[in-house]
Write an enzyme that holds these catalytic residues in place. Sequence first.
Site, PDB file in Angstrom:
ATOM      1  N   THR A 112     -24.197  12.991  21.075  1.00 20.58           N
ATOM      2  CA  THR A 112     -23.103  13.323  19.949  1.00 20.58           C
ATOM      3  C   THR A 112     -22.209  12.276  19.593  1.00 20.58           C
ATOM      4  O   THR A 112     -21.876  11.062  20.550  1.00 20.58           O
ATOM      5  CB  THR A 112     -22.532  14.497  20.616  1.00 20.58           C
ATOM      6  OG1 THR A 112     -21.711  14.962  19.558  1.00 20.58           O
ATOM      7  CG2 THR A 112     -21.888  14.326  21.654  1.00 20.58           C
ATOM      8  N   ASP A 113     -21.742  12.293  18.356  1.00 22.07           N
ATOM      9  CA  ASP A 113     -20.889  11.401  17.844  1.00 22.07           C
ATOM     10  C   ASP A 113     -19.217  11.555  18.552  1.00 22.07           C
ATOM     11  O   ASP A 113     -18.479  11.015  18.353  1.00 22.07           O
ATOM     12  CB  ASP A 113     -20.685  11.295  16.364  1.00 22.07           C
ATOM     13  CG  ASP A 113     -20.500  12.719  15.863  1.00 22.07           C
ATOM     14  OD1 ASP A 113     -20.226  13.756  16.438  1.00 22.07           O
ATOM     15  OD2 ASP A 113     -20.365  12.664  14.414  1.00 22.07           O
ATOM     16  N   GLU A 114     -19.462  12.920  19.249  1.00 22.53           N
ATOM     17  CA  GLU A 114     -18.171  13.558  19.724  1.00 22.53           C
ATOM     18  C   GLU A 114     -17.595  12.306  21.135  1.00 22.53           C
ATOM     19  O   GLU A 114     -16.429  12.397  21.207  1.00 22.53           O
ATOM     20  CB  GLU A 114     -18.113  14.851  20.053  1.00 22.53           C
ATOM     21  CG  GLU A 114     -18.352  15.790  18.997  1.00 22.53           C
ATOM     22  CD  GLU A 114     -17.866  17.212  19.222  1.00 22.53           C
ATOM     23  OE1 GLU A 114     -17.104  17.494  20.112  1.00 22.53           O
ATOM     24  OE2 GLU A 114     -18.303  17.995  18.360  1.00 22.53           O
ATOM     25  N   LYS A 156     -20.639  14.791  27.844  1.00 21.20           N
ATOM     26  CA  LYS A 156     -21.752  14.086  26.983  1.00 21.20           C
ATOM     27  C   LYS A 156     -21.459  12.602  27.351  1.00 21.20           C
ATOM     28  O   LYS A 156     -22.377  11.801  27.318  1.00 21.20           O
ATOM     29  CB  LYS A 156     -21.774  14.540  25.630  1.00 21.20           C
ATOM     30  CG  LYS A 156     -22.304  15.848  25.337  1.00 21.20           C
ATOM     31  CD  LYS A 156     -23.768  16.249  25.779  1.00 21.20           C
ATOM     32  CE  LYS A 156     -24.839  15.470  24.925  1.00 21.20           C
ATOM     33  NZ  LYS A 156     -25.867  15.868  25.032  1.00 21.20           N
ATOM     34  N   TYR A 201     -16.305  19.248  26.451  1.00 23.60           N
ATOM     35  CA  TYR A 201     -17.848  19.003  26.130  1.00 23.60           C
ATOM     36  C   TYR A 201     -18.180  17.563  25.996  1.00 23.60           C
ATOM     37  O   TYR A 201     -19.061  16.968  26.411  1.00 23.60           O
ATOM     38  CB  TYR A 201     -18.218  20.072  24.700  1.00 23.60           C
ATOM     39  CG  TYR A 201     -19.184  19.380  24.046  1.00 23.60           C
ATOM     40  CD1 TYR A 201     -20.650  19.565  24.579  1.00 23.60           C
ATOM     41  CD2 TYR A 201     -19.050  18.892  22.813  1.00 23.60           C
ATOM     42  CE1 TYR A 201     -21.656  19.081  23.770  1.00 23.60           C
ATOM     43  CE2 TYR A 201     -20.459  18.190  22.194  1.00 23.60           C
ATOM     44  CZ  TYR A 201     -21.727  18.260  22.726  1.00 23.60           C
ATOM     45  OH  TYR A 201     -22.747  17.865  22.053  1.00 23.60           O
TER      46      TYR A 201
HETATM   47  P1  NAD Z   1     -28.181  24.617  21.725  1.00 25.92           P
HETATM   48  O1  NAD Z   1     -26.681  24.888  22.455  1.00 25.92           O
HETATM   49  O2  NAD Z   1     -28.323  25.147  20.411  1.00 25.92           O
HETATM   50  O3  NAD Z   1     -29.348  24.359  22.595  1.00 25.92           O
HETATM   51  C1  NAD Z   1     -29.107  23.837  23.886  1.00 25.92           C
HETATM   52  C2  NAD Z   1     -30.572  24.401  24.511  1.00 25.92           C
HETATM   53  O4  NAD Z   1     -30.505  23.622  26.032  1.00 25.92           O
HETATM   54  C3  NAD Z   1     -30.593  26.022  24.784  1.00 25.92           C
HETATM   55  O5  NAD Z   1     -32.261  26.284  24.403  1.00 25.92           O
HETATM   56  C4  NAD Z   1     -30.465  26.147  26.169  1.00 25.92           C
HETATM   57  O6  NAD Z   1     -31.112  27.276  26.621  1.00 25.92           O
HETATM   58  C5  NAD Z   1     -30.800  24.939  26.967  1.00 25.92           C
HETATM   59  N1  NAD Z   1     -30.312  24.616  28.114  1.00 25.92           N
HETATM   60  C6  NAD Z   1     -29.031  24.776  28.413  1.00 25.92           C
HETATM   61  N2  NAD Z   1     -28.674  24.455  29.759  1.00 25.92           N
HETATM   62  C7  NAD Z   1     -29.747  24.234  30.187  1.00 25.92           C
HETATM   63  C8  NAD Z   1     -30.231  23.687  31.659  1.00 25.92           C
HETATM   64  N3  NAD Z   1     -29.356  23.796  32.548  1.00 25.92           N
HETATM   65  N4  NAD Z   1     -31.702  23.636  31.723  1.00 25.92           N
HETATM   66  C9  NAD Z   1     -32.567  23.876  30.885  1.00 25.92           C
HETATM   67  N5  NAD Z   1     -32.143  24.198  29.413  1.00 25.92           N
HETATM   68  C10 NAD Z   1     -30.921  24.171  29.285  1.00 25.92           C
HETATM   69  O7  NAD Z   1     -27.776  22.940  21.214  1.00 25.92           O
HETATM   70  P2  NAD Z   1     -28.269  22.106  19.909  1.00 25.92           P
HETATM   71  O8  NAD Z   1     -27.181  22.239  18.973  1.00 25.92           O
HETATM   72  O9  NAD Z   1     -29.681  22.211  19.775  1.00 25.92           O
HETATM   73  O10 NAD Z   1     -28.112  20.517  20.641  1.00 25.92           O
HETATM   74  C11 NAD Z   1     -29.076  19.913  21.434  1.00 25.92           C
HETATM   75  C12 NAD Z   1     -28.573  18.507  21.596  1.00 25.92           C
HETATM   76  O11 NAD Z   1     -28.040  17.738  20.918  1.00 25.92           O
HETATM   77  C13 NAD Z   1     -27.483  18.477  22.913  1.00 25.92           C
HETATM   78  O12 NAD Z   1     -27.670  17.592  23.887  1.00 25.92           O
HETATM   79  C14 NAD Z   1     -26.389  18.151  22.077  1.00 25.92           C
HETATM   80  O13 NAD Z   1     -25.359  17.572  22.804  1.00 25.92           O
HETATM   81  C15 NAD Z   1     -26.984  17.113  20.818  1.00 25.92           C
HETATM   82  N6  NAD Z   1     -26.198  17.149  19.788  1.00 25.92           N
HETATM   83  C16 NAD Z   1     -26.122  18.369  18.902  1.00 25.92           C
HETATM   84  C17 NAD Z   1     -25.425  18.356  17.863  1.00 25.92           C
HETATM   85  C18 NAD Z   1     -25.151  19.365  16.851  1.00 25.92           C
HETATM   86  O14 NAD Z   1     -24.418  19.443  15.755  1.00 25.92           O
HETATM   87  N7  NAD Z   1     -25.728  20.606  17.105  1.00 25.92           N
HETATM   88  C19 NAD Z   1     -25.134  16.992  17.174  1.00 25.92           C
HETATM   89  C20 NAD Z   1     -25.441  15.847  17.933  1.00 25.92           C
HETATM   90  C21 NAD Z   1     -25.823  15.933  18.887  1.00 25.92           C
HETATM   91  O1  DAU Z   2     -20.767  16.039  15.920  1.00 25.84           O
HETATM   92  C1  DAU Z   2     -21.561  16.659  16.814  1.00 25.84           C
HETATM   93  C2  DAU Z   2     -21.285  18.031  17.336  1.00 25.84           C
HETATM   94  O2  DAU Z   2     -21.201  18.974  16.292  1.00 25.84           O
HETATM   95  C3  DAU Z   2     -22.232  18.469  18.461  1.00 25.84           C
HETATM   96  O3  DAU Z   2     -22.126  17.484  19.462  1.00 25.84           O
HETATM   97  C4  DAU Z   2     -21.731  19.788  19.074  1.00 25.84           C
HETATM   98  O4  DAU Z   2     -22.795  20.210  20.060  1.00 25.84           O
HETATM   99  C5  DAU Z   2     -21.793  20.581  17.941  1.00 25.84           C
HETATM  100  O5  DAU Z   2     -21.323  22.092  18.038  1.00 25.84           O
HETATM  101  C6  DAU Z   2     -20.791  19.938  16.816  1.00 25.84           C
HETATM  102  O6  DAU Z   2     -19.406  20.272  17.174  1.00 25.84           O
HETATM  103  P1  DAU Z   2     -18.195  20.691  16.487  1.00 25.84           P
HETATM  104  O7  DAU Z   2     -17.231  21.268  17.177  1.00 25.84           O
HETATM  105  O8  DAU Z   2     -17.986  19.832  15.248  1.00 25.84           O
HETATM  106  O9  DAU Z   2     -19.067  22.036  15.457  1.00 25.84           O
HETATM  107  P2  DAU Z   2     -18.648  23.656  15.371  1.00 25.84           P
HETATM  108  O10 DAU Z   2     -19.577  24.215  14.440  1.00 25.84           O
HETATM  109  O11 DAU Z   2     -18.077  24.148  16.326  1.00 25.84           O
HETATM  110  O12 DAU Z   2     -17.324  23.405  14.431  1.00 25.84           O
HETATM  111  C7  DAU Z   2     -17.426  22.511  13.315  1.00 25.84           C
HETATM  112  C8  DAU Z   2     -16.117  22.471  12.562  1.00 25.84           C
HETATM  113  O13 DAU Z   2     -15.661  23.641  12.057  1.00 25.84           O
HETATM  114  C9  DAU Z   2     -14.877  22.207  13.671  1.00 25.84           C
HETATM  115  O14 DAU Z   2     -13.801  21.291  12.757  1.00 25.84           O
HETATM  116  C10 DAU Z   2     -14.336  23.379  13.888  1.00 25.84           C
HETATM  117  C11 DAU Z   2     -14.616  24.360  12.460  1.00 25.84           C
HETATM  118  N1  DAU Z   2     -14.579  25.753  12.953  1.00 25.84           N
HETATM  119  C12 DAU Z   2     -15.681  26.093  13.726  1.00 25.84           C
HETATM  120  C13 DAU Z   2     -15.866  27.538  13.893  1.00 25.84           C
HETATM  121  C14 DAU Z   2     -16.912  28.010  14.707  1.00 25.84           C
HETATM  122  C15 DAU Z   2     -14.079  26.712  12.007  1.00 25.84           C
HETATM  123  O15 DAU Z   2     -13.214  26.284  11.021  1.00 25.84           O
HETATM  124  N2  DAU Z   2     -14.386  27.949  12.147  1.00 25.84           N
HETATM  125  C16 DAU Z   2     -15.260  28.422  12.969  1.00 25.84           C
HETATM  126  O16 DAU Z   2     -15.372  29.713  12.879  1.00 25.84           O
END
Ligand code: NAD
Ligand code: DAU
Length: 331
Positions: A120-122, A151, A147
Amino acid sequence: MRLLVTGGAGFIGANFVHATVRDHPEDRVTVLDALTYAGSRESLAPVENDIRLVHGDITDRDLVVQLVGESDAVVHFAAETHVDNALAQPEPFLRTNVIGTFTVLEAVRSHGVRLHHVSTDEVYGELALDSPRRFTESTPYNPSSPYASTKAAADMLVRAWVRSYGVRATISNCSNNYGPYQHVEKFIPRQITNVLTGRRPKLYGSGANVRDWIHVDDHNNAVRRILTDGQIGRTYLIGAEGERDNLSVLRTILRLMGRDTDDFDHVTDRAGHDLRYAIDPSPLYDELLWAPKHTDLNEGLRETIDWYRANESWWAPMKDVVEAGYAERGQ
Ligand code: NAD
Ligand code: DAU
């Protein structure tokens, strides 16, 4: 290719599996997923006859070694992913994101199997709202949340295993994804499903925080490109130049859903809330000739709203529990 996809029942992983089955029918896909609250069999229902789903944990050494031994490549999505959950209870993030990635690394090391690690970019921390800077692969790591720090730790393990043991791995750090099958705890699906269930959307703080939105299919296309053409040991940043502040994303959702654009609540801000993320994706364009296809965020949001309208049976069972958790935290 025999592909092992960890976390393939979660949001991005499930979309990756759907795309692989559609675009690469020659591949054999095994999903390893613990089916935590964030993963579901239903997300893989459209492809259930085309893949193998193993219900198991990435910290289970014997299972991971066995499955990696049956694979040509591993795409490692599995993680605990929600910042608010990490703030409330960080331990599962350490276990899955750090020990889990270590377990995957040891397995690919012992079998000499190719790994792509999804991050992730975080890990880079926040940018100032008015800064001309964006994240590049040489930006120093500076994670803010439990988190992001887990990562970052996982990424460092991958780099060390490449350098010390010659593991054939690449890393990608992507910005905020949106699209179908995203859990309703996350910002965009939470607001859409709040409107659909008669609740008011909830905005943290003033809503000035900026995220760099990318459609999940574009992220996954880039992952596939890195898996096949990426240079071993490299880190690639994935983004679609979709910077937008939270208030304007929320107002767009309200407008697209036919609601008054002031029809939402300001709620308690997130502790340590990062102000802005932004990715410079130019190496991906120049070296891997990748480009995003979903370049119109408003259109992407319209399609995403339509998906949540049409798939209430997928998200409705989790909605009340998620909102009860947020209510306890004043959010
Ligand atoms: P998500 O939370 O929707 O899904 C995570 C999955 O991992 C789930 O199916 C969960 O059951 C599985 N999991 C969790 N713990 C586990 C374990 N111990 N063993 C096996 N499986 C397990 O997540 P996502 O949003 O699909 O993110 C996927 C990946 O992409 C992550 O590594 C996250 O850090 C990265 N990522 C997410 C975003 C985003 O915006 N969502 C952006 C950049 C990177
Ligand atoms: O940048 C990549 C990341 O993006 C991933 O690594 C994470 O797994 C993914 O959860 C996401 O992280 P964020 O914290 O940016 O996403 P989130 O959807 O939780 O929140 C997006 C923005 O919206 C953040 O600034 C917080 C705000 N927010 C979030 C929720 C849930 C609100 O204002 N209201 C809300 O109810």
